[in-house]
Write a protein that holds these residues in place. Structure first.
Motif, short mmCIF file in Angstrom:
data_model
loop_
_atom_site.label_atom_id
_atom_site.label_comp_id
_atom_site.label_asym_id
_atom_site.label_seq_id
_atom_site.Cartn_x
_atom_site.Cartn_y
_atom_site.Cartn_z
N ALA A 235 67.29 -12.12 34.10
CA ALA A 235 68.45 -10.79 34.71
C ALA A 235 66.89 -10.81 35.95
CB ALA A 235 68.53 -10.57 34.16
N GLY A 236 66.09 -10.13 35.87
CA GLY A 236 65.02 -9.90 36.46
C GLY A 236 64.53 -11.29 37.60
N SER A 237 63.93 -12.82 36.82
CA SER A 237 63.66 -13.71 37.76
C SER A 237 64.47 -14.38 38.89
CB SER A 237 63.44 -14.27 36.92
OG SER A 237 64.21 -14.71 36.05
N LEU A 238 66.08 -14.32 38.26
CA LEU A 238 67.47 -14.63 38.65
C LEU A 238 68.45 -14.21 39.57
CD1 LEU A 238 68.75 -17.09 36.08
CD2 LEU A 238 67.51 -17.00 37.88
N SER A 239 68.08 -12.62 38.96
CA SER A 239 69.50 -11.66 40.02
C SER A 239 69.22 -11.09 41.39
CB SER A 239 69.77 -10.75 39.67
OG SER A 239 70.25 -10.89 37.98
N PHE A 240 70.51 -11.50 42.50
CA PHE A 240 70.23 -10.45 43.45
C PHE A 240 70.91 -9.81 43.73
CE2 PHE A 240 70.79 -10.78 48.33
CZ PHE A 240 70.07 -10.14 48.46
N SER A 241 70.65 -8.32 43.67
CA SER A 241 71.87 -7.49 43.94
C SER A 241 71.04 -5.78 43.57
CB SER A 241 72.47 -7.08 42.48
OG SER A 241 71.85 -7.12 41.59
N PRO A 242 72.04 -4.47 44.10
CA PRO A 242 70.78 -3.92 43.96
C PRO A 242 71.36 -3.63 42.08
CG PRO A 242 73.43 -2.97 44.12
CD PRO A 242 73.17 -4.80 44.18
N PHE A 243 71.83 -3.69 41.84
CA PHE A 243 71.06 -3.83 39.82
C PHE A 243 70.30 -3.91 39.95
CE2 PHE A 243 76.02 -4.88 41.25
CZ PHE A 243 76.33 -3.38 41.63
N ALA A 244 69.80 -4.56 39.84
CA ALA A 244 68.33 -5.75 39.56
C ALA A 244 67.64 -6.15 40.93
CB ALA A 244 69.03 -7.28 38.33
N ASN A 245 66.52 -6.90 41.15
CA ASN A 245 65.30 -6.90 41.52
C ASN A 245 64.85 -8.39 41.07
OD1 ASN A 245 65.04 -3.89 42.59
ND2 ASN A 245 64.81 -3.76 39.96
N VAL A 246 65.13 -8.98 43.20
CA VAL A 246 64.24 -9.82 43.64
C VAL A 246 62.87 -9.53 43.75
CG1 VAL A 246 63.86 -11.73 45.25
CG2 VAL A 246 66.16 -11.29 44.47
N SER A 247 62.63 -8.83 44.59
CA SER A 247 60.75 -7.86 44.95
C SER A 247 61.18 -6.49 43.98
CB SER A 247 61.14 -7.26 46.66
OG SER A 247 60.23 -6.28 46.59
N ILE A 248 60.43 -6.73 43.44
CA ILE A 248 60.33 -5.61 42.44
C ILE A 248 58.88 -4.40 42.30
CG2 ILE A 248 59.65 -5.15 40.02
CD1 ILE A 248 59.53 -8.44 39.74
N PRO A 249 59.20 -3.34 42.91
CA PRO A 249 58.35 -2.24 43.27
C PRO A 249 57.18 -2.41 42.13
CG PRO A 249 60.27 -1.25 43.42
CD PRO A 249 60.46 -3.08 42.26
N SER A 250 56.02 -1.77 42.25
CA SER A 250 54.81 -2.19 41.62
C SER A 250 54.61 -1.39 40.96
CB SER A 250 53.96 -3.10 42.12
OG SER A 250 53.32 -1.64 43.51
N VAL A 251 53.66 -0.96 39.89
CA VAL A 251 52.89 0.57 39.05
C VAL A 251 52.81 1.69 40.93
CG1 VAL A 251 51.83 1.61 37.61
CG2 VAL A 251 53.56 -0.17 37.31
N THR A 252 52.19 0.86 41.61
CA THR A 252 51.17 1.24 42.51
C THR A 252 52.54 2.04 43.28
OG1 THR A 252 49.70 -0.28 42.71
CG2 THR A 252 50.43 1.44 44.52
N ALA A 253 53.80 1.61 43.50
CA ALA A 253 55.33 1.93 44.17
C ALA A 253 55.60 3.57 43.60
CB ALA A 253 56.63 1.52 44.75
N VAL A 254 55.70 3.27 41.92
CA VAL A 254 55.71 4.40 41.41
C VAL A 254 54.71 5.92 40.76
CG1 VAL A 254 56.43 4.88 38.68
CG2 VAL A 254 56.61 2.63 39.02
N VAL A 255 53.67 5.36 40.75
CA VAL A 255 52.18 6.22 41.87
C VAL A 255 52.36 7.24 43.19
CG1 VAL A 255 50.04 6.44 41.41
CG2 VAL A 255 51.02 4.85 39.73
N TYR A 256 52.77 6.02 43.72
CA TYR A 256 52.94 6.54 45.46
C TYR A 256 53.82 7.30 45.80
CZ TYR A 256 55.28 6.74 50.40
OH TYR A 256 54.91 8.11 51.46
N ALA A 257 55.43 7.29 44.69
CA ALA A 257 56.67 8.46 43.99
C ALA A 257 56.39 9.82 43.37
CB ALA A 257 57.59 7.97 43.40
N GLY A 258 55.37 9.28 42.98
CA GLY A 258 54.77 10.76 41.86
C GLY A 258 54.15 11.94 42.89
#
Lengths: 277, 308
Positions: A235-258
């Motif tokens: 699903a991670g590589s195929l789906s296109f919906s708000p419940f899954a991802n085409v563009s996956i936020p990186s770990v950097t994005a998570v660190v940025y949020a912190g």
């Protein structure tokens, strides 16, 4: 026990009494019931026709993500609506005068209020998240990939939203805070979609706009990371919906949020320190 | 600033400007320890802003304020301060006893100490019978009593009371008076902001009048009431020329029927005034001087009603 923990304790009791919390809990129960019935119909339909277990698993996992997305959305809105009044309301009513004249620093007021709501929100997310997972497992036998990561990211998303509402409360009236906080959540949502679209369109402008929106309000990128952690690899590589991802936020994005969350709370403390009550 | 140990509060040119509006223009005052100090002034004079600066709720634009020898707003100074806001309110789901317990904890009191202190304070402010009732059902007067209780829970060295009797009936007002005096008796300082001048007159040791954000006068109510006297006399056959002569030595003489009223700064001038009246051919039946009430003094100092 310092003033910080006393304030956190009384804020938690205050937060737990908010009608919005119980309305959100009721909404979660209703949605969970609808979710369970929908899953049941789906399972019944699948049983009536030949289908490979692999495809069936993918579809049911997708359904689970719908349930978890609903749970996430409710949690963020509930976080904003319950906490929006905590500083703004107490400043406008003068309730804060009896607190701010006690021997406690203003950073303790901000942090105490944050901790009180954070505890309430964490319990709320834990209940609704695991209920959704349990219902899906009971009906379909499907589990999310990394549920703990997912739940922690949803809690983190709520913490970011909470820090923003507390920051707004140091400066604006309750109503203005509500409009601004929900507006920012809209920016985050838009940012998430723009980043998704950019995965197909290859437009650098759209990517920039999406990333900028996610930088302004990184809540949605935390959800998208949570979705990535919880969905099936396919699903991670195929789906296109708000419940899954085409563009996956990186770990950097998570660190940025912190970092964003810490910065926002720090600004809230500075602003409350400087303001006249 | 050097604050003498006998000073509870000392301010020098304390100033607060909100945008283009000057709320407090240069407040300089000294409140001694163990004193009941009345802070008087018309609406909009800057009283609330001044109190808020002393409590650290509002940051001064300029000047300096010390409370118990520490900069106003300092956390250590606040440990020794109790404050009753004008319109006290709090989470309405707390019971009266829970509220006092919470405020006691915020002041750094132990749970052990509060077990005995909370019932004492509830008794002191006269709501012991409502200890387990939630604030939701409290009247304004009951909230005011509870607010007074939270200000006193930790036996602070200074108690700031902003309009403490505004929601109270006469019995409640008497309770507040007794509580204020009890604070002085235990050595605490009371800073009282009130519109009820008759209350202030019988409670305070000293008062300051504030207008346009400045102290315009201070009076010690313990030493004298010699701010002046309001004189009512019964006088017959007073001629216009005698009245004109009188106007040169007294304040605001008025003569209607046989009733003559005027103001003087001291009773010492009364014999001379009587001689003047008799010499002019008037018949003097009665002369009654009455000390000028705080209210008269207030009106005299603060001036005309500006509709604020």
């Amino acid at each position: 026990m310092s003033g910080l923990w006393i304030l956190a304790g009384v804020t938690l009791r205050e937060a737990a009494r908010r009608k919005i919390l119980w309305t959100a809990m009721l909404a979660a129960v209703l949605l969970l019931a609808i979710f369970a019935v929908a899953l049941r119909f789906q399972v019944a339909e699948f049983e009536g026709r030949p289908m490979s277990p692999f495809v069936r698993y993918q579809v049911e996992s997708g359904m689970l993500m719908v349930g978890l997305y609903t749970c996430d959305l409710l949690a963020v809105v509930m976080t904003i609506l319950t906490s929006i009044d905590t500083l703004a309301g107490e400043i406008s009513s003068g309730t804060i005068h009896a607190i701010a004249t006690k021997p406690i620093a203003r950073w303790q007021i901000v942090t105490g209020k944050f901790l009180g709501f954070a505890a309430m929100v964490t319990v709320y997310v834990a209940i609704t998240f695991w209920s959704t997972v349990a219902v899906a497992f009971a009906v379909t036998g499907v589990l999310p990939e990394h549920p703990f990561h997912g739940m922690l990211l949803i809690v983190a998303e709520c913490m970011v939203a909470l820090s923003v509402t507390i920051l707004l409360g140091t400066r604006f009236s309750t109503l203005t805070c509500g409009v601004l906080a929900l507006g920012l959540q809209g920016v985050a949502f838009m940012g998430g979609w723009l980043e998704q679209v950019s995965g197909f369109s290859q437009s650098t402008q759209i990517v920039t706009l999406g990333v900028l929106s996610s930088l302004i309000m990184p809540t949605e990128s935390l959800w998208r990371r949570a979705a990535y952690e919880m969905q099936t690899p396919l699903a991670g590589s195929l789906s296109f919906s708000p419940f899954a991802n085409v563009s996956i936020p990186s770990v950097t994005a998570v660190v940025y949020a912190g970092g964003y969350f810490v910065f926002i709370l720090w600004v809230a403390i500075v602003l409350l320190n400087r303001r006249d009550l | 600033m050097n604050t003498s140990p006998s000073c509870a509060i000392e301010t020098r040119n304390l100033r607060k400007v909100f945008g283009s509006r000057v709320a407090v223009s240069g407040l300089s005052l000294t409140v001694n320890r163990g004193e009941i100090f009345g802070f008087l002034g018309p609406n909009g004079a800057g009283k609330s802003t001044s109190i808020k600066m002393l409590l650290g709720l509002v940051r001064p634009t300029g000047g300096h304020a010390d409370v118990l020898g520490l900069p106003a707003g300092d956390v250590d100074a606040r440990r020794q301060i109790g404050f009753l806001p004008e319109d006290f309110r709090f989470y309405d789901w707390l019971t009266a006893a829970e509220l006092l317990h919470l405020h006691g904890r915020l002041c750094g009191m132990s749970a052990d100490r509060l077990r005995t202190r909370v019932p004492e304070v509830l008794e002191l402010v006269g709501i012991a019978q409502h200890a387990d009732r939630r604030l939701r059902g409290f009247s304004k007067g009951m909230l005011q009593r509870l607010g007074l209780g939270q200000a006193l829970i930790h036996e602070p060295q200074i108690v700031f009371l902003d309009e403490p009797t505004s929601g109270l009936d006469p019995i409640g007002r008497r309770m507040v008076r007794d509580v204020i005096r009890a604070q002085r008796d235990r050595g605490a300082t009371v800073f009282l902001n009130s519109h009820l001048l008759s209350e202030v007159e019988i409670t305070c040791d000293r008062v300051a009048f504030i207008k346009d954000g400045e102290v315009i006068a201070e009076r010690d109510l313990r030493t004298s009431s010699a701010e002046g006297f309001h004189v009512t006399a019964q006088v017959g056959k007073l001629s216009p020329s005698a009245l004109a002569q009188l106007a040169a030595v007294v304040r605001a003489p008025r003569y209607e029927g046989e009733r003559l009223t005027f103001g003087v700064s001291s009773q010492d001038v009364l014999p001379e005034i009587v001689r003047l009246l008799v010499a002019s051919g008037a018949d003097v039946y009665r002369v009654t001087p009455e000390p000028l009430a705080l209210e008269d003094l207030f009106v005299k100092l603060v001036g005309e009603d500006r509709g604020l």
